[in-house]
Design an enzyme around this catalytic site. Structure first.
Site, PDB file in Angstrom:
ATOM      1  N   TYR A  46      61.622  87.713  60.388  1.00 38.00           N
ATOM      2  CA  TYR A  46      62.336  87.093  59.255  1.00 38.00           C
ATOM      3  C   TYR A  46      63.721  86.665  59.693  1.00 38.00           C
ATOM      4  O   TYR A  46      64.402  87.395  60.413  1.00 38.00           O
ATOM      5  CB  TYR A  46      62.471  88.092  58.089  1.00 38.00           C
ATOM      6  CG  TYR A  46      61.782  87.578  56.845  1.00 38.00           C
ATOM      7  CD1 TYR A  46      62.248  86.425  56.217  1.00 38.00           C
ATOM      8  CD2 TYR A  46      60.660  88.216  56.320  1.00 38.00           C
ATOM      9  CE1 TYR A  46      61.602  85.924  55.105  1.00 38.00           C
ATOM     10  CE2 TYR A  46      60.013  87.709  55.211  1.00 38.00           C
ATOM     11  CZ  TYR A  46      60.486  86.571  54.606  1.00 38.00           C
ATOM     12  OH  TYR A  46      59.852  86.065  53.506  1.00 38.00           O
ATOM     13  N   GLU A  48      66.068  84.379  57.445  1.00 41.77           N
ATOM     14  CA  GLU A  48      66.656  83.453  56.457  1.00 41.77           C
ATOM     15  C   GLU A  48      68.072  83.062  56.854  1.00 41.77           C
ATOM     16  O   GLU A  48      68.868  83.924  57.238  1.00 41.77           O
ATOM     17  CB  GLU A  48      66.681  84.105  55.078  1.00 41.77           C
ATOM     18  CG  GLU A  48      65.414  83.852  54.305  1.00 41.77           C
ATOM     19  CD  GLU A  48      65.412  84.550  52.965  1.00 41.77           C
ATOM     20  OE1 GLU A  48      66.490  84.780  52.399  1.00 41.77           O
ATOM     21  OE2 GLU A  48      64.295  84.863  52.499  1.00 41.77           O
ATOM     22  N   ASP A 191      60.975  57.860  56.249  1.00 42.37           N
ATOM     23  CA  ASP A 191      59.985  58.914  56.501  1.00 42.37           C
ATOM     24  C   ASP A 191      59.062  58.393  57.604  1.00 42.37           C
ATOM     25  O   ASP A 191      58.143  57.615  57.341  1.00 42.37           O
ATOM     26  CB  ASP A 191      59.209  59.209  55.211  1.00 42.37           C
ATOM     27  CG  ASP A 191      58.096  60.229  55.430  1.00 42.37           C
ATOM     28  OD1 ASP A 191      57.807  60.575  56.594  1.00 42.37           O
ATOM     29  OD2 ASP A 191      57.499  60.670  54.419  1.00 42.37           O
ATOM     30  N   THR A 217      57.111  64.509  59.916  1.00 44.79           N
ATOM     31  CA  THR A 217      56.259  65.645  60.258  1.00 44.79           C
ATOM     32  C   THR A 217      56.231  65.719  61.780  1.00 44.79           C
ATOM     33  O   THR A 217      56.513  64.738  62.470  1.00 44.79           O
ATOM     34  CB  THR A 217      54.824  65.458  59.734  1.00 44.79           C
ATOM     35  OG1 THR A 217      54.348  64.185  60.169  1.00 44.79           O
ATOM     36  CG2 THR A 217      54.754  65.533  58.226  1.00 44.79           C
ATOM     37  N   LYS A 220      51.814  64.705  63.779  1.00 42.54           N
ATOM     38  CA  LYS A 220      50.999  63.490  63.831  1.00 42.54           C
ATOM     39  C   LYS A 220      51.179  62.863  65.217  1.00 42.54           C
ATOM     40  O   LYS A 220      50.830  63.504  66.209  1.00 42.54           O
ATOM     41  CB  LYS A 220      51.394  62.571  62.672  1.00 42.54           C
ATOM     42  CG  LYS A 220      51.144  63.249  61.312  1.00 42.54           C
ATOM     43  CD  LYS A 220      51.371  62.326  60.160  1.00 42.54           C
ATOM     44  CE  LYS A 220      50.896  62.957  58.883  1.00 42.54           C
ATOM     45  NZ  LYS A 220      51.939  63.527  58.044  1.00 42.54           N
ATOM     46  N   ARG A 226      51.900  71.747  63.012  1.00 41.93           N
ATOM     47  CA  ARG A 226      52.226  71.337  61.643  1.00 41.93           C
ATOM     48  C   ARG A 226      53.655  71.772  61.367  1.00 41.93           C
ATOM     49  O   ARG A 226      54.045  72.900  61.686  1.00 41.93           O
ATOM     50  CB  ARG A 226      51.287  72.000  60.632  1.00 41.93           C
ATOM     51  CG  ARG A 226      49.829  71.894  60.977  1.00 41.93           C
ATOM     52  CD  ARG A 226      48.945  72.073  59.772  1.00 41.93           C
ATOM     53  NE  ARG A 226      48.901  70.819  59.062  1.00 41.93           N
ATOM     54  CZ  ARG A 226      48.203  69.748  59.460  1.00 41.93           C
ATOM     55  NH1 ARG A 226      47.463  69.800  60.548  1.00 41.93           N
ATOM     56  NH2 ARG A 226      48.227  68.629  58.786  1.00 41.93           N
TER      57      ARG A 226
HETATM   58  C1  LIG Z   1      54.503  59.497  55.425  1.00 42.64           C
HETATM   59  C2  LIG Z   1      54.210  60.949  55.147  1.00 42.64           C
HETATM   60  N1  LIG Z   1      55.172  61.718  54.631  1.00 42.64           N
HETATM   61  C3  LIG Z   1      54.962  63.018  54.350  1.00 42.64           C
HETATM   62  C4  LIG Z   1      53.746  63.604  54.586  1.00 42.64           C
HETATM   63  C5  LIG Z   1      53.565  65.023  54.169  1.00 42.64           C
HETATM   64  O1  LIG Z   1      53.340  65.897  55.194  1.00 42.64           O
HETATM   65  P1  LIG Z   1      52.603  67.292  54.956  1.00 42.64           P
HETATM   66  O2  LIG Z   1      51.162  66.975  54.768  1.00 42.64           O
HETATM   67  O3  LIG Z   1      52.937  68.029  56.208  1.00 42.64           O
HETATM   68  O4  LIG Z   1      53.225  67.921  53.740  1.00 42.64           O
HETATM   69  C6  LIG Z   1      52.713  62.853  55.135  1.00 42.64           C
HETATM   70  C7  LIG Z   1      51.396  63.462  55.383  1.00 42.64           C
HETATM   71  O5  LIG Z   1      50.386  62.873  55.425  1.00 42.64           O
HETATM   72  C8  LIG Z   1      52.950  61.477  55.411  1.00 42.64           C
HETATM   73  O6  LIG Z   1      51.984  60.698  55.913  1.00 42.64           O
END
Ligand SMILES: Cc1ncc(COP(=O)(O)O)c(C=O)c1O
Length: 419
Positions: A46, A48, A191, A217, A220, A226
Site C-alpha cells: 500500500y 497512498e 486521449d 492507456t 494498447k 493494463r
Molecule cells: C480512446 C480510449 N480512451 C479510454 C479508454 C478506456 O480505457 P480502459 O478500458 O482502460 O478504462 C479506451 C479503451 O478502450 C479508449 O479506447
C-alpha cells in the site's frame, strides 16, 4: 499453481491467444518482462500518496519504482509531468474532468457511435451524466468534421474538449484542434489511448506541446500492462496544495484529481510493469514496430478493398480498419462470430451514420498491433485478408470456418507470442 481451476483457465486463454489471430485494435501481447513485473510482490504494498509524500511506511522502494516510471514517461513523450497512477484509461479520463471542470459544466467529446469513447461524454457514462456533454461527430465521409466542431465550440463554449477515439482510422490534426479549442479558451485533452505506441514511434503526429493534457492507456499500441498515464506541462506539482484552474497548475490539478480526488492506493506492480513497457518503447526497435503496425494495416486495407469491402474513410492511416459490411449483406455481429470460429478475433462496431442499432451494428473493427508484435508483415496481412474474406463469405458454414481455423493455427506456429 495450486489453484488448478484458475491454472487451467489461464492455460486455455494462452492457447486461445497463441493459436489465433488477435485483431481487436485495442489489444496487444506484452513482453515476459512486463508479465514478471505484474506478477511481482509489488502488488502487496500500500502506498497512498506520491513518492516522498505517502500515508504509509515502507514505501522507499515503491517510491523508486514510481519515480522511474514517471521519469521514463516524461522522457519518452517529452513532457515535464507524468502521473502514472490511474488504474486504467477510464479513471484517467475521469480524473481529467475533475481536474479541469466542475459537475454541470459543459464538456465536449466525439460521440461513441462515430468512434469516440464512452468517457468522452456518452449520456449514460459519468461524463455525460455529471457534465453537460455536447458531442461532435464525423462527417458522412468518416473523417472528423472540423468545421462542425468549431461551430459547436463557439456555440457551447465547453470547459474542455476531449479528442481521441476507439474507432477512427485516420490521424488527428492537433494544431487544427488547438485552434478550435482556442475559440472558447477550452482546455484541449488528447486521449491517445489507441495511438500512443504510434506517437512514440513517430508513426502518428504527437499532440505534445499542443494539447493541454494527454491521457493514454498503457495496454494498447504502447504494449504495456493494463493501466494509464496522464501527461502535461506546467509548474512542478504540489499535490498537498489546492491550485487555481490555470494552465501552469496542470500538474498539481491532475495529481490532486487522482488522489485524494478519485483513487486510493496505487497499483505498484502495475506501475513497475508500465515502467518496463516505457523502457521497451524507448528502444530503437519500437520505432520500427510502430511503422510496421501502420504498414500492415495499410496492406490489410488495400487487400480487403480489392475484394469489395467498404472501409470507413476508404482506408487507414493508423493501426485500425473500420469496415461497413452493409454491401456484404452480413451484420457486424455475424461477421464477428464467423471470424471467431475461424480463429480471428475482431469486434462488431458501429460505423458513422449507422442504419442499424448500436448494440447490433453494421460494421467490424480490426487492427494490426498484436499481429505485428508477433512479427507478422505485409505477406501475412495479404493472407489474413484472404481468410477474413473467406470466413465472412462462409458465415454459418461450420465446416468451412473450422478449415480456415486450422490454416490460421498453422501460420501462428511460425509467429510465437513474445517470451
Ligand atoms: C480512446 C480510449 N480512451 C479510454 C479508454 C478506456 O480505457 P480502459 O478500458 O482502460 O478504462 C479506451 C479503451 O478502450 C479508449 O479506447
Amino acid at each position: 499453481m495450486n489453484d488448478t481451476a484458475i491454472a487451467r483457465l489461464i492455460a486455455a486463454e494462452e492457447k486461445r491467444q497463441r493459436e489465433g489471430l488477435e485483431m481487436i485494435p485495442s489489444e496487444n501481447h506484452t513482453s515476459s518482462d512486463v508479465l514478471k513485473a505484474l506478477g511481482s510482490r509489488l502488488t502487496d504494498k500500500y502506498s497512498e500518496g506520491y513518492p516522498g509524500i505517502r500515508y504509509y511506511g515502507g514505501c522507499e522502494i515503491v517510491d523508486e519504482v514510481e519515480n522511474l516510471a514517471r521519469k521514463r514517461a516524461q522522457a519518452l513523450f517529452g513532457v515535464s509531468h507524468a502521473n502514472v497512477q490511474p488504474y486504467s484509461g477510464s479513471p484517467a479520463n475521469m480524473a481529467v474532468y475533475f481536474a479541469l471542470a466542475d459537475p454541470g459544466d459543459t464538456v465536449m467529446g466525439l460521440e461513441l457511435y462515430y468512434g469516440g469513447h464512452m468517457t468522452h461524454g456518452l449520456k449514460v457514462n459519468f461524463s455525460g451524466k455529471w457534465f453537460n456533454s455536447v458531442q461532435y461527430r464525423t462527417g458522412k465521409d468518416g473523417y472528423l468534421d472540423y468545421g462542425a466542431m468549431a461551430a459547436l465550440v463557439q456555440e457551447h463554449k465547453p470547459k474542455l474538449i476531449f479528442v481521441g477515439a476507439t474507432a477512427y482510422p485516420r490521424v488527428f490534426d492537433w494544431q487544427k484542434l488547438r485552434d478550435i479549442a482556442d475559440l472558447a479558451q477550452s482546455f484541449l485533452v488528447a486521449d491517445i489511448s489507441h495511438i500512443a505506441g504510434l506517437v512514440v514511434a513517430g508513426a502518428h503526429p504527437s499532440p505534445v506541446g499542443i494539447a493541454d493534457v494527454i491521457t493514454t492507456t498503457t495496454h494498447k499500441t504502447l504494449r504495456g500492462p493494463r493501466g494509464a498515464i496522464i501527461l502535461c506541462n506546467g509548474l512542478p506539482s504540489n499535490p498537498l496544495k489546492r491550485a487555481e484552474r490555470v494552465k501552469e497548475n496542470l500538474p498539481t490539478l491532475i495529481d490532486r484529481a487522482i488522489i485524494p480526488g478519485l483513487q486510493g492506493g496505487p497499483h505498484n506492480h502495475q506501475t513497475a510493469a508500465i515502467a518496463v513497457a516505457l523502457h521497451e518503447a524507448a528502444q530503437p526497435a519500437f520505432k520500427e514496430y510502430g511503422r510496421q503496425i501502420v504498414a500492415n494495416a495499410k496492406t490489410l486495407a488495400a487487400a480487403l478493398s480489392s475484394v469489395g469491402y467498404e472501409l470507413v474513410t476508404g482506408g487507414t492511416d493508423n493501426h485500425l480498419l473500420l469496415i461497413d459490411l452493409t454491401n456484404k449483406n452480413i451484420k457486424g455481429a455475424d461477421a464477428e462470430k464467423a471470424l471467431g470460429m475461424a480463429g480471428i478475433t475482431v469486434n462488431k462496431n458501429t460505423v458513422p451514420f449507422d442504419s442499424r442499432p448500436p448494440f447490433d451494428p453494421s460494421g467490424i473493427r480490426l487492427g494490426t498491433p498484436a499481429l505485428t508484435t508477433r512479427g507478422m508483415k505485409e505477406t501475412e496481412m495479404e493472407q489474413v485478408a484472404q481468410w477474413i474474406d473467406r470466413a465472412i463469405t462462409a458465415h454459418g458454414n461450420e465446416k468451412k470456418l473450422t478449415a480456415i481455423k486450422q490454416e490460421v493455427r498453422a501460420l501462428t506456429e511460425a509467429f510465437p507470442l513474445p517470451n
